[in-house]
Structures are given as structure tokens and as C-alpha cells.
Design a protein around this motif. Sequence first.
Motif, PDB file in Angstrom:
ATOM      1  N   LEU A 278       0.799  -1.321   0.215  1.00  0.00           N
ATOM      2  CA  LEU A 278      -0.016   0.005  -0.085  1.00  0.00           C
ATOM      3  C   LEU A 278       0.971   1.191   0.067  1.00  0.00           C
ATOM      4  CD1 LEU A 278      -1.086   1.070   3.396  1.00  0.00           C
ATOM      5  CD2 LEU A 278      -0.049  -1.269   3.110  1.00  0.00           C
ATOM      6  N   GLN A 279       0.207   2.421  -0.491  1.00  0.00           N
ATOM      7  CA  GLN A 279       1.302   3.476  -0.774  1.00  0.00           C
ATOM      8  C   GLN A 279       0.428   4.555  -0.123  1.00  0.00           C
ATOM      9  OE1 GLN A 279       3.803   3.229  -4.422  1.00  0.00           O
ATOM     10  NE2 GLN A 279       1.870   2.580  -5.325  1.00  0.00           N
ATOM     11  N   PRO A 280       0.689   4.936   0.970  1.00  0.00           N
ATOM     12  CA  PRO A 280       0.001   6.316   1.697  1.00  0.00           C
ATOM     13  C   PRO A 280       0.597   7.595   0.888  1.00  0.00           C
ATOM     14  CG  PRO A 280       1.017   4.868   3.497  1.00  0.00           C
ATOM     15  CD  PRO A 280       1.460   4.445   2.062  1.00  0.00           C
ATOM     16  N   PRO A 281      -0.187   8.608   0.646  1.00  0.00           N
ATOM     17  CA  PRO A 281      -1.464   8.824   1.430  1.00  0.00           C
ATOM     18  C   PRO A 281      -2.716   8.336   0.686  1.00  0.00           C
ATOM     19  CG  PRO A 281      -0.910  11.014   0.439  1.00  0.00           C
ATOM     20  CD  PRO A 281       0.208   9.880  -0.037  1.00  0.00           C
ATOM     21  N   TRP A 282      -2.430   7.546  -0.772  1.00  0.00           N
ATOM     22  CA  TRP A 282      -3.571   7.366  -1.698  1.00  0.00           C
ATOM     23  C   TRP A 282      -4.486   6.205  -1.223  1.00  0.00           C
ATOM     24  CZ3 TRP A 282      -3.868  11.416  -3.503  1.00  0.00           C
ATOM     25  CH2 TRP A 282      -2.729  12.301  -3.990  1.00  0.00           C
ATOM     26  N   ASP A 283      -3.561   5.152  -0.492  1.00  0.00           N
ATOM     27  CA  ASP A 283      -4.178   3.899   0.100  1.00  0.00           C
ATOM     28  C   ASP A 283      -4.471   4.335   1.649  1.00  0.00           C
ATOM     29  OD1 ASP A 283      -4.089   2.259  -2.325  1.00  0.00           O
ATOM     30  OD2 ASP A 283      -2.054   2.209  -1.875  1.00  0.00           O
ATOM     31  N   LEU A 284      -5.886   4.169   1.816  1.00  0.00           N
ATOM     32  CA  LEU A 284      -6.235   4.790   2.999  1.00  0.00           C
ATOM     33  C   LEU A 284      -6.046   3.876   4.051  1.00  0.00           C
ATOM     34  CD1 LEU A 284      -9.658   6.620   2.141  1.00  0.00           C
ATOM     35  CD2 LEU A 284      -7.027   7.620   1.913  1.00  0.00           C
ATOM     36  N   CYS A 298       3.262  13.090   2.601  1.00  0.00           N
ATOM     37  CA  CYS A 298       1.803  12.962   3.297  1.00  0.00           C
ATOM     38  C   CYS A 298       1.730  14.540   3.928  1.00  0.00           C
ATOM     39  CB  CYS A 298       1.788  12.159   4.120  1.00  0.00           C
ATOM     40  SG  CYS A 298       1.945  10.269   3.815  1.00  0.00           S
ATOM     41  N   ASP A 299       0.743  15.323   3.198  1.00  0.00           N
ATOM     42  CA  ASP A 299       0.539  16.602   3.530  1.00  0.00           C
ATOM     43  C   ASP A 299      -0.682  16.811   3.967  1.00  0.00           C
ATOM     44  OD1 ASP A 299       3.011  18.367   3.007  1.00  0.00           O
ATOM     45  OD2 ASP A 299       3.053  17.088   1.696  1.00  0.00           O
ATOM     46  N   LEU A 306      -6.211  16.365   2.992  1.00  0.00           N
ATOM     47  CA  LEU A 306      -5.056  16.083   2.175  1.00  0.00           C
ATOM     48  C   LEU A 306      -4.835  17.469   1.678  1.00  0.00           C
ATOM     49  CD1 LEU A 306      -2.611  14.140   1.285  1.00  0.00           C
ATOM     50  CD2 LEU A 306      -4.432  13.423  -0.431  1.00  0.00           C
ATOM     51  N   THR A 307      -3.593  18.023   1.425  1.00  0.00           N
ATOM     52  CA  THR A 307      -3.155  19.002   0.637  1.00  0.00           C
ATOM     53  C   THR A 307      -1.939  18.779  -0.202  1.00  0.00           C
ATOM     54  OG1 THR A 307      -1.450  19.788   2.360  1.00  0.00           O
ATOM     55  CG2 THR A 307      -3.883  20.650   2.631  1.00  0.00           C
ATOM     56  N   TYR A 308      -2.097  17.512  -0.704  1.00  0.00           N
ATOM     57  CA  TYR A 308      -1.135  17.007  -1.814  1.00  0.00           C
ATOM     58  C   TYR A 308      -0.804  18.096  -2.858  1.00  0.00           C
ATOM     59  CZ  TYR A 308       1.671  13.589  -4.116  1.00  0.00           C
ATOM     60  OH  TYR A 308       2.956  13.040  -4.871  1.00  0.00           O
ATOM     61  N   ARG A 315       3.208  17.099   8.118  1.00  0.00           N
ATOM     62  CA  ARG A 315       3.666  16.576   6.870  1.00  0.00           C
ATOM     63  C   ARG A 315       4.779  15.537   7.271  1.00  0.00           C
ATOM     64  NH1 ARG A 315       8.050  18.798   2.657  1.00  0.00           N
ATOM     65  NH2 ARG A 315       6.224  18.134   1.474  1.00  0.00           N
ATOM     66  N   PHE A 316       4.673  14.444   6.558  1.00  0.00           N
ATOM     67  CA  PHE A 316       6.027  13.600   6.624  1.00  0.00           C
ATOM     68  C   PHE A 316       6.199  13.203   5.132  1.00  0.00           C
ATOM     69  CE2 PHE A 316       7.412   9.346   6.422  1.00  0.00           C
ATOM     70  CZ  PHE A 316       8.627   9.349   7.418  1.00  0.00           C
ATOM     71  N   ASP A 317       7.324  13.455   4.910  1.00  0.00           N
ATOM     72  CA  ASP A 317       7.897  13.200   3.486  1.00  0.00           C
ATOM     73  C   ASP A 317       9.415  12.731   3.828  1.00  0.00           C
ATOM     74  OD1 ASP A 317       8.957  13.325   1.012  1.00  0.00           O
ATOM     75  OD2 ASP A 317       7.733  15.007   0.322  1.00  0.00           O
TER      76      ASP A 317
END
Length: 361
Positions: A278-284, A298-299, A306-308, A315-317
Motif C-alpha cells: 500500500l502507498q500512503p496517502p492514496w491507500d487509506l 503526506c501533507d 489532504l493538501t497534496y 507533513r511527513f515526506d
Amino acid sequence: MARKNLGCSSSSSFLVLLAVGSFFATYNLITLVVHNRTVNHAKYTFDPLVVMPDNVKRTGGKKVLFHVALTATDAPYSKWQCRIMYYWYKKTRDMEGSEMGKFTRILHSGQPDNLMDEIPTFVVDPLPSGLDRGYIVLNRPWAFVQWLERVTIEEEYILMAEPDHIFVNPLPNLARGEYPAGFPFFYIKPDENENIIRKYYPKEKGPVTNIDPIGNSPVIIRKDILEKIAPTWMNVSLRMKDDPETDKKFGWVLEMYAYAVASALHGVQHILRKDFMLQPPWDLEIGYRFIIHYTYGCDYNMKGELTYGKIGEWRFDKRSHLRGPPPRNISMPPPGVPESVRTLVKMVNEATANIPGWDAT
């Protein structure tokens, strides 16, 4: 792991010749004898999320272990991700349902680093200077070619993983015999790029739909099959990078396309497992998926929205930590943020709290 006797194996010599041949300026695709399989799909039924022929499903029996292998550099950005990944490998390896075997970080920086005593590591050479043209990922197939040639691997299967993978559930062996298991990426679209793909996958090999929408990672594959694919994967990668049209079109996923094409050239088809990762933030949600891949930033605002594309109030990036590791005890996201992101932060925090000398990465 013991080193192989390089002088005793004709197949080993063959791989060496293939590898060396890739460095000539022509970057000609290696011509290999490939026995193509014709799959009659009418014989098979399929699971909803898993393209898996019924006749190769495994039921019961003893564990079929796979070796966990990831390629890495000695850059701080790579190191801290590897440390977190290895922490969660150790936590989940012996859980019920896991079929993970031993672990190797394949370090393609050409020399040992300060994680040799912490993470099982095998050092290989990088590509000759300038050959990767700043695209460091081109070293990945060359690293696998060297590792497979020089090391005796006990397990019959190999998981090709990446530093930004976290094992969130115990991972079983998803491969079945000659069918490796891979994750279908929505942005790998061979059929929409046929004019480019045909430069590397000629019409006589079959339709471009033979090429799976995957990269090399995550993939669980039988060792002997990977030994055949790896030199071709390396050469196709180099040829693609050397072609301006291909390089411009495929960009940062060029090496992923190269693996998919190389597999098809050898007649290898993958079981496509959407639950592999799974790939956050798209997979919930986490659900029954096995790996968190934290490649995307992840913003969020403080409302949990979400403010992508725009730096969030929270944020975590991973790219915020190119020069060194993230701090311990990252703040948790605000209420309303999906389970996948919250779980990712919790797992990063647990790892960093328990890894000795974290700040010295």
C-alpha cells in the motif's frame, strides 16, 4: 552466505560475459535463448485481486522461504530508510504466516560503510563513472547481477525490496513456481507506449500486453529465473537510458519498465498482487496488505484534509530528510488522517526509538 567457486560453473561464466558485455557503447540487447510460453487463459480462473492460475496455487505444506534483498547506497538518505526497513523485517520475520528467510542489503557504493555490523550487507561495484548519467537507480540491476553471481543464496526464492518499504504484516511467499509475484503499478502502461516498447520488445515476441505493469520491486521470484532475467534487465536499462526518446518518456520509472520488458523477453509472467503493498496517502487502510511503501509525501491541514501538492501544516515526506535521519518521536498527524498514514508514523517512531545510535545514521 558462502561465495561460489566462479571457475566451476559454466552458467556463472555465461552471466559474467553477459554483464561485461553491457558496458560496451553499443549497449546491444543480449540475445538469449528463451522458450516462450503460450498461456491459454481459458484453463484458469482468477482470484479478485490476484492473477494466479489455479494449477499453481499452493495449499498447506512446509514453508517456502524467500531471501529478502534490497539495493542501497551509502548516502544518509538511503541509510536511515534501510535501518527502519531492517528493524521491521526482524520484527515480522518469525511471526505466524511469514515465509521470510535471510536478509541482505546489496550496497552498490563499492566500499563498506558504518552499517556493516548492524545490517547483513554485501558490497558490490557501482556502474563505471558516468554510465548512470545521474540516474542512480541504474545501479540496481547491475548490483543484482553481481550479487547473484558471487553469493550462494540458501533460499530458492528472492524478494526484491527497497529501503522505503516497511513490513506491516507478516509476508508469505506469494510466488508460485515459475510465476513470480509482483505489484501492479497504475503508472506502468506498456500498451500505451507501444511505439517505444517495440524498440526493446520486437513484434515477433508477441503483443505488448505480454509485458506486466510492474517494476522489479516488490517482486518475489525464483532465484534461477532472476539469474536469467537480471543481465537482460541491466542491458535494457542501459539501452533505454541511452535513447533520448525513451529517457524523456519514462523518466524516473525507466528502470521499472526495463525490468518488465526483460521479464517478458524471457517469457516470464507475474502474479499481480494488489495486496502486496500500500502507498500512503492514496491507500487509506492497511487491511491485509503486507508492505507500506512511503514514496509519496503526506501533507495535511489541521482538519485532517489532504493538501497534496502543497506543503501541509502537518507533513511527513522522506525527501525532507535527504542529508540525515528524521528525528525521533515525529508528531502524530491530526484527527481525520487515514489509518495508513497514522500507522506509517507509528512504525517509524517505534523503529527510531529502538535503533541504537539513531541520530548517527
